[in-house]
Design an enzyme around this catalytic site. Structure first.
Site, PDB file in Angstrom:
ATOM      1  N   TYR A   1       0.851  -1.351  -0.114  1.00 52.90           N
ATOM      2  CA  TYR A   1       0.027   0.077  -0.115  1.00 52.90           C
ATOM      3  C   TYR A   1       0.806   1.374  -0.137  1.00 52.90           C
ATOM      4  CZ  TYR A   1      -4.156  -2.853   0.963  1.00 52.90           C
ATOM      5  OH  TYR A   1      -5.147  -3.669   0.869  1.00 52.90           O
TER       6      TYR A   1
ATOM      7  N   ASP B   1      -5.390  -7.195   5.729  1.00 58.31           N
ATOM      8  CA  ASP B   1      -6.411  -6.370   5.380  1.00 58.31           C
ATOM      9  C   ASP B   1      -7.589  -7.351   4.929  1.00 58.31           C
ATOM     10  OD1 ASP B   1      -8.339  -4.574   4.424  1.00 58.31           O
ATOM     11  OD2 ASP B   1      -7.003  -3.506   2.788  1.00 58.31           O
TER      12      ASP B   1
ATOM     13  N   ASP C   1      -3.141 -17.961   1.621  1.00 58.85           N
ATOM     14  CA  ASP C   1      -4.113 -18.757   0.994  1.00 58.85           C
ATOM     15  C   ASP C   1      -4.809 -19.871   1.888  1.00 58.85           C
ATOM     16  OD1 ASP C   1      -1.637 -19.854   0.383  1.00 58.85           O
ATOM     17  OD2 ASP C   1      -2.511 -20.527  -1.731  1.00 58.85           O
TER      18      ASP C   1
ATOM     19  N   LYS D   1       3.555 -15.427   1.642  1.00 59.23           N
ATOM     20  CA  LYS D   1       3.355 -16.237   0.679  1.00 59.23           C
ATOM     21  C   LYS D   1       4.899 -16.577   0.322  1.00 59.23           C
ATOM     22  CE  LYS D   1       0.339 -17.293  -2.192  1.00 59.23           C
ATOM     23  NZ  LYS D   1      -0.129 -18.526  -2.171  1.00 59.23           N
TER      24      LYS D   1
ATOM     25  N   ASP E   1     -10.781  -9.158   7.376  1.00 64.10           N
ATOM     26  CA  ASP E   1     -12.249  -9.069   6.999  1.00 64.10           C
ATOM     27  C   ASP E   1     -12.819 -10.536   7.030  1.00 64.10           C
ATOM     28  OD1 ASP E   1     -12.441  -6.484   6.692  1.00 64.10           O
ATOM     29  OD2 ASP E   1     -12.808  -6.452   4.661  1.00 64.10           O
TER      30      ASP E   1
END
Ligand code: NAD
Length: 369
Positions: free
Chosen positions: A143, A250, A226, A193, A254
């Site tokens: 970001y 992020d 994942d 990852k 959620d």
């Protein structure tokens, strides 16, 4: 108890002012019944600030934020500002607050209250008693990484962002994760990852090294992002503290939100490093949800995420754990009595408005005090 703490309140846009009003009800209650004095300043942020000043946060507000002992923020954004240039968009105000105050550690607890077991989309036996802390790195990563933008290479346009982490940035967030796990159930899951991203492999290497540097009393394991998303819905009870980067944090927070049943129940804290001169630790508390333009102005928003954010503020910035416990208890009791805003409504429960929920929490506080 009496003290003077500087609290900066930034209601923002959409349902932001509505949910902040209910947190202010608790602040007023604390001042009256617990004799705790807050010096409260209120200011504009997000679209509300853009409409007046042409930017999402002003330099003057940033100065106030730097002097504050804690900041309580509602939410920013909305379709009204969709076409504003990126640098002045509501979200830019939030990003500047996080970046300039160096609020690198974002704490997002996901707790399932017994009374809301049915609100989760998962089976009650999967989420019962759930208490996870997601720790998201907030001031670096994709970001903020440079270069970013849209550029033309050999006549073809490319959209570009850069995922980048320095070693100190990873070390300091891992240190927070280990400290937090020590006060909880002693287990950290570091998520990246590493299989397909260089920055992920680097994160894993530095996380392992930080673990070995005096943190082996806490258990550390690693997980691909994942798989973590999958495990969160399969068997969330396996997690204690999940630590991860800005982007994965992020998304995964959620995902964890749905375990609890509603975005309207999720508080958060963003915390920086201690200033050696003033001793102050900058911190901002805000609900995880956004400005919910679809229900703004309808007195339907769930204020509990903001009220629970204020509870975190009491606990982490003002060292008022007892008062925070009392507030958490009041929220749990109100839910136990079957009071629900529409987002967490279930059969047989009693629907209340934003204001009705705030008043119910204060009524329970009155009984507990
Ligand atoms: P959102 O969180 O605002 O809303 C998603 C859904 O959840 C909506 O249906 C909304 O009605 C519901 N919801 C959210 N909070 C609720 C609450 N307290 N009570 C009841 N229902 C609630 O996310 P979005 O719709 O993707 O974004 C709307 C705006 O908010 C956008 O401009 C976005 O950029 C902004 N946003 C801001 C923040 C922030 O200020 N921290 C975070 C996320 C999104």
């Amino acid at each position: 108890m009496s003290s003077n703490k500087n609290l900066l309140v930034l209601p923002g846009d959409g349902i932001g002012p509505e949910v902040i009003n209910e947190a202010k009800r608790i602040v007023d209650w604390m001042a009256e019944k617990r004799h705790f004095k807050f010096n409260i300043e209120e200011d504009l942020v997000g679209g509300a600030c853009y409409d007046v000043h042409g930017s999402a946060v002003t330099d003057a507000t940033m100065e106030k934020a730097k002097q504050a002992d804690a900041i309580l923020l509602g939410a920013v954004g909305g379709p009204k500002w969709d076409n504003v240039e990126r640098a002045a968009r509501p979200e830019a105000g939030l990003l500047r607050l996080r970046k300039d105050l160096d609020l690198f550690a974002n704490l997002r607890p996901a707790i399932v209250f017994d009374a809301l077991l049915d609100a989760s989309t998962l089976k009650p036996e999967v989420v019962k008693g759930l208490d996870i802390m997601i720790l998201r790195e907030l001031t670096a990563g994709v970001y903020f990484g440079e270069p970013r933008g849209v550029e033309v290479r050999d006549g073809v346009r490319y959209g570009l962002d850069t995922q980048i982490y320095s070693e100190p940035e990873i070390v300091r967030i891992m240190d927070v994760a280990f400290d937090m796990a020590r006060k909880r159930n002693g287990k950290v899951t570091s998520v990246e990852k590493a299989n397909v991203m260089e920055s992920g492999a680097f994160w894993r290497e530095v996380a392992t090294k930080t673990h070995q540097d005096g943190n082996t009393d806490v258990e550390l394991n690693h997980m691909y992002a994942d798989n973590c998303a999958m495990q969160l819905v399969r068997w969330p009870g396996q997690f204690d503290v999940i630590v991860t980067d800005n982007l994965f944090g992020d998304i995964l927070s959620d995902c964890a939100a749905m375990l609890t049943g509603s975005l309207g129940m999720l508080p958060s804290a963003s915390i920086g490093s201690r200033d050696e001169q003033t001793g102050r630790i900058p911190a901002m508390y805000e609900p995880v949800h956004g400005s919910a333009p679809d229900i703004a102005g309808e007195n339907k928003a769930n204020p509990l995420a903001t009220i629970l954010s204020f509870s975190m503020l009491l606990r982490y910035s003002f060292d008022l754990g007892e008062d925070a416990d009392m507030l958490d208890q009041a929220v749990e009791t109100v839910l136990g009595k079957g009071l629900r805003t529409p987002d967490i409504m279930t059969d047989g429960a009693q629907e209340v408005s934003t204001q009705g929920m705030g008043e119910a929490v204060v009524a329970e506080l009155d009984k507990l005090a």
